[in-house]
Design an enzyme around this catalytic site. Structure first.
Site, PDB file in Angstrom:
ATOM      1  CG  ASP A 187     -28.864-107.699 -24.634  1.00  0.00           C
ATOM      2  OD1 ASP A 187     -29.943-106.739 -25.092  1.00  0.00           O
ATOM      3  OD2 ASP A 187     -28.632-107.255 -23.647  1.00  0.00           O
ATOM      4  CD  GLU A 271     -31.626-105.354 -28.682  1.00  0.00           C
ATOM      5  OE1 GLU A 271     -32.914-105.234 -28.392  1.00  0.00           O
ATOM      6  OE2 GLU A 271     -30.674-105.117 -27.951  1.00  0.00           O
ATOM      7  CG  ASP A 352     -27.573-107.644 -19.494  1.00  0.00           C
ATOM      8  OD1 ASP A 352     -28.519-106.932 -19.800  1.00  0.00           O
ATOM      9  OD2 ASP A 352     -26.772-107.481 -18.836  1.00  0.00           O
TER      10      ASP A 352
END
Length: 418
Positions: A187, A271, A352
């Site tokens: 992340d 991502e 997170d």
């Protein structure tokens, strides 16, 4: 295992006055030829709806050299000029394939100053490099050796805004593909540059913030100088050197970080961030640009290809932050100031770390059922979600949301990771 790849090795070099003058003329001619060819192709399409290819622009270049106004193009090597036409052809190919916007004209002050030489325009002998139209070899600072027996196939010379000269040698290299195990979810953030699904947080160095005062002072000095003066040119170089220092430190940190991730794990899940849209937030634009998430992803992509790793890209609409990694419950809102939250099931989450774990679960769903390559908001091309395409027992513990997509460059058959 090993794999043969094309790899560029970039070095600093210090040209003589004659070499600097010759290269500066080459840069100007390359820019001129590129702009003239772009104008010719644009006019041909606007007036006659005709697509001009590389061969036609090459014939135009030959005709331009015979005119009195453009006879100076014969004073520099012809290879960089031909390479400029090839680069323009590549730009149009990407534009027609809708992978890029329409090519734009090169600016004297804003565009990158570079020239590309192929094997016929340089001499490589006993570790010395001599370019066409030059009598002396380049004085290269060999900060690291080339691969044993390597011979460059393409040489690119460039000069940045800080006045530093670089030469990039494209060589054949062999990368080792050492075996690795495990899969990790990542992340990206601002407080922590990366948060791994293992719970590890990598601090954001914030290189731009560290030099912000020096940069502001140099920019104020530049603003006070009279336009067109020699002092303004010196002040501009000082600003460019500070920017170069920031970029070099950022790039060095990202190289070390991505190399470590690729060597330690077999698969990496990230991502699909829309950085171009995110920097439109003027409160966070500077911090997002300093984090260089797009550069990080680019490094992961080509290094994963070198070392035989899998890079899995999760769809940007996957709610990794608001999803409970324990029970799969979806929170309605999750403002940026909320760093820890408690799910109704009783699980306490770090914002997170929870997102990284959800990204990892999405990556496992991709490897288990082969989710679609293209990012889509709804279901995949088969009309079913990731969890519906696999056996229910294999999907135990994976949240019921569309998982994501495998990177189109590194998609491979499903495998198990431990």
């Amino acid at each position: 295992m090993s794999r043969a790849v094309k790899r560029a090795f970039k070095y600093r070099f210090h040209p003589t006055n004659a070499q600097a003058a010759e290269l500066s003329r080459t840069f100007g001619c390359v820019r001129l030829v590129y702009n003239m060819a772009l104008q010719a192709r644009a006019e041909a399409w606007a007036e006659r709806r005709e697509r001009i290819n590389y061969n036609a622009t090459s014939a135009l270049l030959t005709a331009w050299k015979k005119t009195a106004d453009l006879a100076f193009l014969n004073e520099v090597s012809c290879v960089p000029l031909q390479q400029a036409l090839r680069h323009l052809q590549t730009a149009y190919t990407n534009f027609w394939a809708r992978r890029a916007k329409h090519p734009t004209y090169k600016s004297k002050r804003r565009s990158r100053r570079s020239a590309e030489y192929t094997a016929s325009a340089f001499r490589w002998r006993n570790g010395t490099l001599t370019l066409a139209k030059m009598t002396e070899p380049l004085h290269i600072v060999w900060s690291r050796p080339l691969p044993d027996g390597a011979s460059p196939s393409t040489v690119t010379v460039s000069c940045d805004a800080a006045g530093r000269w670089f030469v990039s040698l494209l060589c054949d290299d062999v990368t080792t593909q050492d075996p690795a195990t495990g899969i990790v979810g990542i992340d990206a953030g601002l407080d922590s540059l990366l948060t791994l699904s293992t719970g590890e947080k990598i601090t954001n160095p914030r290189h731009e913030r560290a030099d912000r005062q020096r940069l502001a002072r140099a920019q104020r000095d530049l603003a006070r100088k009279q336009k067109g003066s020699a002092n303004r040119a010196k002040a501009r170089v000082k600003v460019a050197r500070i920017h170069a220092r920031i970029a070099d430190r950022r790039r060095d940190h990202l190289h070390k970080l991505t190399t470590r991730l690729v060597r330690e794990t077999q698969a990496i899940v990230i991502e699909d961030l829309a950085v171009r849209n995110m920097v439109k937030n003027h409160r966070l634009a500077r911090a997002i640009s300093d984090a260089a998430w797009r550069q990080l992803r680019t490094m992961l992509e080509y290094k994963a290809a070198w070392h035989g790793r899998d890079l899995i890209v999760v769809d940007r609409w996957f709610p990794s932050t608001r999803l409970c990694s324990a029970c799969g419950a979806l929170a309605q809102k999750m403002p940026l100031n909320v760093r820890e939250w408690i799910c109704p099931c009783g699980a306490v989450h770090d914002r997170d770390v929870n997102a990284a774990r959800n990204i990892l679960a999405a990556g496992l769903a991709v490897t288990a059922c082969g989710d679609d390559v293209r990012p889509q908001r709804g279901t995949s091309r088969t009309g079913q979600s990731s969890t519906k395409q696999e056996d229910p027992r294999a999907a135990k513990g994976i949240p019921f949301f569309r998982a994501g997509r495998m990177s189109r460059h590194h998609r491979s058959p499903a495998r198990s990771f431990t």
